[in-house]
Scaffold this motif. Structure first.
Motif, PDB file in Angstrom:
ATOM      1  N   UNK A 263       0.839  -1.195   0.000  1.00 29.71           N
ATOM      2  CA  UNK A 263       0.000   0.000   0.000  1.00 29.71           C
ATOM      3  C   UNK A 263       0.874   1.244   0.000  1.00 29.71           C
ATOM      4  N   UNK A 264       0.298   2.405  -0.346  1.00 29.90           N
ATOM      5  CA  UNK A 264       1.063   3.655  -0.230  1.00 29.90           C
ATOM      6  C   UNK A 264       1.517   3.860   1.211  1.00 29.90           C
ATOM      7  N   UNK A 265       2.755   4.309   1.398  1.00 24.59           N
ATOM      8  CA  UNK A 265       3.303   4.543   2.742  1.00 24.59           C
ATOM      9  C   UNK A 265       4.572   5.369   2.596  1.00 24.59           C
ATOM     10  N   UNK A 266       5.097   5.862   3.715  1.00 23.86           N
ATOM     11  CA  UNK A 266       6.432   6.457   3.694  1.00 23.86           C
ATOM     12  C   UNK A 266       7.316   5.716   4.686  1.00 23.86           C
ATOM     13  N   UNK A 267       8.620   5.847   4.491  1.00 17.71           N
ATOM     14  CA  UNK A 267       9.594   5.138   5.320  1.00 17.71           C
ATOM     15  C   UNK A 267      10.418   6.113   6.156  1.00 17.71           C
ATOM     16  N   UNK A 268      11.185   5.551   7.084  1.00 25.44           N
ATOM     17  CA  UNK A 268      12.060   6.349   7.940  1.00 25.44           C
ATOM     18  C   UNK A 268      13.520   6.240   7.497  1.00 25.44           C
ATOM     19  N   UNK A 269      13.736   5.932   6.211  1.00 22.81           N
ATOM     20  CA  UNK A 269      15.085   5.786   5.666  1.00 22.81           C
ATOM     21  C   UNK A 269      15.182   6.558   4.347  1.00 22.81           C
ATOM     22  N   UNK A 270      16.425   6.868   3.954  1.00 22.16           N
ATOM     23  CA  UNK A 270      16.675   7.399   2.617  1.00 22.16           C
ATOM     24  C   UNK A 270      16.730   6.219   1.659  1.00 22.16           C
ATOM     25  N   UNK A 282       5.906   3.681 -10.815  1.00 26.54           N
ATOM     26  CA  UNK A 282       6.037   4.291  -9.487  1.00 26.54           C
ATOM     27  C   UNK A 282       5.302   5.624  -9.410  1.00 26.54           C
ATOM     28  N   UNK A 283       4.714   5.874  -8.248  1.00 27.72           N
ATOM     29  CA  UNK A 283       4.153   7.185  -7.926  1.00 27.72           C
ATOM     30  C   UNK A 283       4.729   7.638  -6.586  1.00 27.72           C
ATOM     31  N   UNK A 311       3.784  13.781  -7.144  1.00 32.46           N
ATOM     32  CA  UNK A 311       4.665  14.809  -7.714  1.00 32.46           C
ATOM     33  C   UNK A 311       5.614  14.198  -8.734  1.00 32.46           C
ATOM     34  N   UNK A 312       5.692  12.872  -8.730  1.00 36.49           N
ATOM     35  CA  UNK A 312       6.534  12.165  -9.692  1.00 36.49           C
ATOM     36  C   UNK A 312       5.857  10.857 -10.036  1.00 36.49           C
ATOM     37  N   UNK A 313       5.707  10.598 -11.324  1.00 32.52           N
ATOM     38  CA  UNK A 313       5.081   9.367 -11.789  1.00 32.52           C
ATOM     39  C   UNK A 313       5.878   8.865 -12.984  1.00 32.52           C
ATOM     40  N   UNK A 314       6.371   7.653 -12.892  1.00 31.26           N
ATOM     41  CA  UNK A 314       7.314   7.174 -13.898  1.00 31.26           C
ATOM     42  C   UNK A 314       7.324   5.650 -13.919  1.00 31.26           C
TER      43      UNK A 314
END
Length: 563
Positions: A263-270, A282-283, A311-314
């Motif tokens: 699912x869509x999510x964010x991480x705590x890493x670069x 990717x979105x 903001x980026x879709x590729x």
């Protein structure tokens, strides 16, 4: 309302074939020259011969570049300012060469690159060179100045072989067959269908029969610690951790055509998403609020309706790279005409100023209370009557005085901050997180791990020489050992006995006698130069040899020549 998107496949078909998608200003792309291929066999044979010649020349170019980045100590010396200026000019020239390359850079397979990097005499330079290759053609200085922790960046190379040899589906299959892979520990089976994210891990060992059935049923496979099973991934990450000064980790993701595993999510890493096989749509979305910029923890799974527009879709193809900072929401789905295999290389988890201050502030307060009576004075007798949430709306002069006292104590707290000691705590955590170094062939034959001594025909043979005052030694890596003090004793923490499995072993350290601390510092600061054991700043010759033997047996140092 959420923007309506074209299908992933339709979107992919609309992308220009010869140019990067105009989604944002990206660094100059690698220019690939189209070659005309004639049908007759003579022309094909000539082309193959030319390719072989070019490949040989590229190897020479890589070797020259790596030699150019040889240890600075081997170059003519001038003033410190001149050396710094020369170094900056050389780095800028090297980065410019990367940007204006002819498209052939990176066409070497990963094993060839790693073999060339093994010739680099300085592990810091080795890490810098490898990172430069990872993000090529983006200049490293520009990346850390303009992109790192700030925004996503896309590198499209149109070179499917750029990362060849890093990892593959064949390697994935080999690991399942030959290694002990456990569900939930080493492998996750996941799916994301109709907005629902599920994990399908059964208990026990993950065997090929069951794993590939999951894959055929439309499930994604996530290998959680490929460095435990793949020597190539281990090598790459053990080098890169010196570039970041922070643990470098990785996950491998294999996704069937036409599916999505997360699912869509964010991480705590670069995150550096390295596309290895196939392609993936990717979105990427910006953080929704300021609180989600560079977050401390990873997020929950988001509903598609709550993340806004990307903001980026590729579509990433093999050889491409996508970087995004922690806090940027992302999701990837597989196109219907191809599977996707990518590895996400990650770093900088819990490596912020705040993480350091979490160690500094409690220690500073403890010291302040020991050394300054003002921190030990009692609170006002009646402070509960005007402080606290229930009294926060009161206009009471006593509240103003209370806050003033708190502010004064906080300002004075900095005078007691044991910053260096807190940094050493961070360093100990880093060394515990680190992968052990993967030795180069030269390091192996000059270290304890490559010693040829063995039992044969009823006796010990190949005992070899011993370390003496003339033996030249150095630490194995720039960041493989560090002196730390707990206030009572000095310990040497090191990484050479770490496991490839994260935190499988306890932190490795041993106490250093007070009279030997200067010698250990001398060794660490002398890197990458080899120094004679006799030059150690110890009082007695036997102390110098004994210390060198101890460090050699721990794998922390190696000799210039085999013993």
């Amino acid at each position: 309302m959420e923007r309506k998107h074209m299908s992933a496949f339709a979107l992919y078909q609309t992308l220009p074939t010869d140019e990067s998608p105009p989604l944002k200003k990206t660094p100059p792309q690698v220019v690939t020259k189209k070659r005309k291929r004639k049908e007759n066999g003579v022309a094909v044979n000539k082309a193959n011969a030319l390719k072989a010649q070019l490949k040989s020349e590229r190897k020479k170019k890589i070797r020259k570049k790596l030699q150019k980045s040889a240890p600075r100590g081997e170059r003519p010396k001038g003033s410190a300012e001149q050396q710094q200026q020369q170094q900056e000019e050389e780095e800028e020239a090297e980065e410019e060469e990367c940007v204006n390359g002819d498209g052939e850079a990176g066409s070497e397979m990963v094993d060839t690159l790693l073999a060339e990097l093994a010739r680099v005499n300085n592990s810091r330079e080795r890490a810098s060179q490898l990172f430069r290759w990872l993000i090529h053609p983006v200049p490293v200085k520009a990346f850390f100045r303009d992109t790192w922790e700030k925004k996503p960046i896309l590198v499209q190379r149109k070179n499917p072989h750029y990362y060849k040899g890093l990892f593959s589906t064949a390697e994935f299959d080999r690991i399942l067959r030959e290694e002990v892979v456990q569900y939930g520990v080493n492998l996750d089976v996941t799916s994301y269908t109709n907005g629902k994210r599920e994990t399908h891990n059964p208990p026990g060992r993950a065997l090929p029969f069951t794993v590939w059935n999951f894959y055929e049923s439309g499930c994604s496979l996530r290998l959680l610690n490929p460095q435990s099973f793949s020597s190539t991934v281990w090598n790459v990450l053990s080098i890169l951790q010196e570039q970041f000064g922070s643990m470098a980790g990785a996950n491998v993701y294999l996704t069937p055509p036409g599916t999505q595993g997360f699912a869509p999510h964010y991480d705590d890493i670069e995150a550096f998403v390295v596309q290895l096989e196939g392609k993936k749509h990717w979105r990427v979305y910006k953080p929704r609020t300021d609180d989600e910029v560079l977050p401390v923890l990873s997020s929950k799974n988001f509903d598609q309706r709550n993340i806004g527009r990307p903001i980026l879709e590729v579509v990433l193809e093999a050889g491409d790279l996508l970087y995004f900072p922690r806090g940027f929401i992302h999701q990837g789905d597989c196109l219907p005409d191809a599977h996707s295999l990518h590895i996400t290389i990650s770093s900088y988890q819990k490596n912020s100023w705040g993480d350091l201050l979490q160690k500094v502030v409690p220690a500073a307060l403890e010291i302040a209370m020991e050394e300054d009576v003002d921190f030990r004075q009692g609170l006002p007798l009646d402070y509960l009557s005007y402080m606290g949430v229930q009294n926060s709306d009161k206009e009471d002069p006593r509240r103003i005085k209370f806050f003033s006292r708190i502010e004064n104590l906080i300002k004075r707290l900095k005078n007691f901050a044991p910053v260096d000691a807190a940094v050493d705590q961070k360093a100990r955590d880093f060394l515990h997180d680190c992968l052990p170094p993967m030795l180069t062939p030269e390091e192996l034959v000059t270290s304890v791990q490559g010693a040829s001594v063995k039992w044969e025909c009823g006796q010990v043979v190949n005992v070899g020489g011993r370390i003496n005052m003339q033996t030249r030694v150095r630490v194995l890596r720039a960041e493989c050992a560090r002196l730390c003090s707990d206030g009572e004793a000095v310990h040497l923490y090191y990484t050479t006995d770490n496991s490839r499995v994260y935190h499988k072993e306890e932190p490795k350290s041993f106490e250093i006698q007070t009279e030997h601390t200067d010698a250990v510092e001398f060794l660490i600061h002398s890197y990458p130069e080899f120094v004679e054991v006799g030059s150690f700043p110890c009082d007695a010759a036997e102390d110098k040899v004994a210390l060198a033997e101890l460090l050699f047996e721990k794998g922390i140092i190696h000799t210039e020549e085999p013993l």
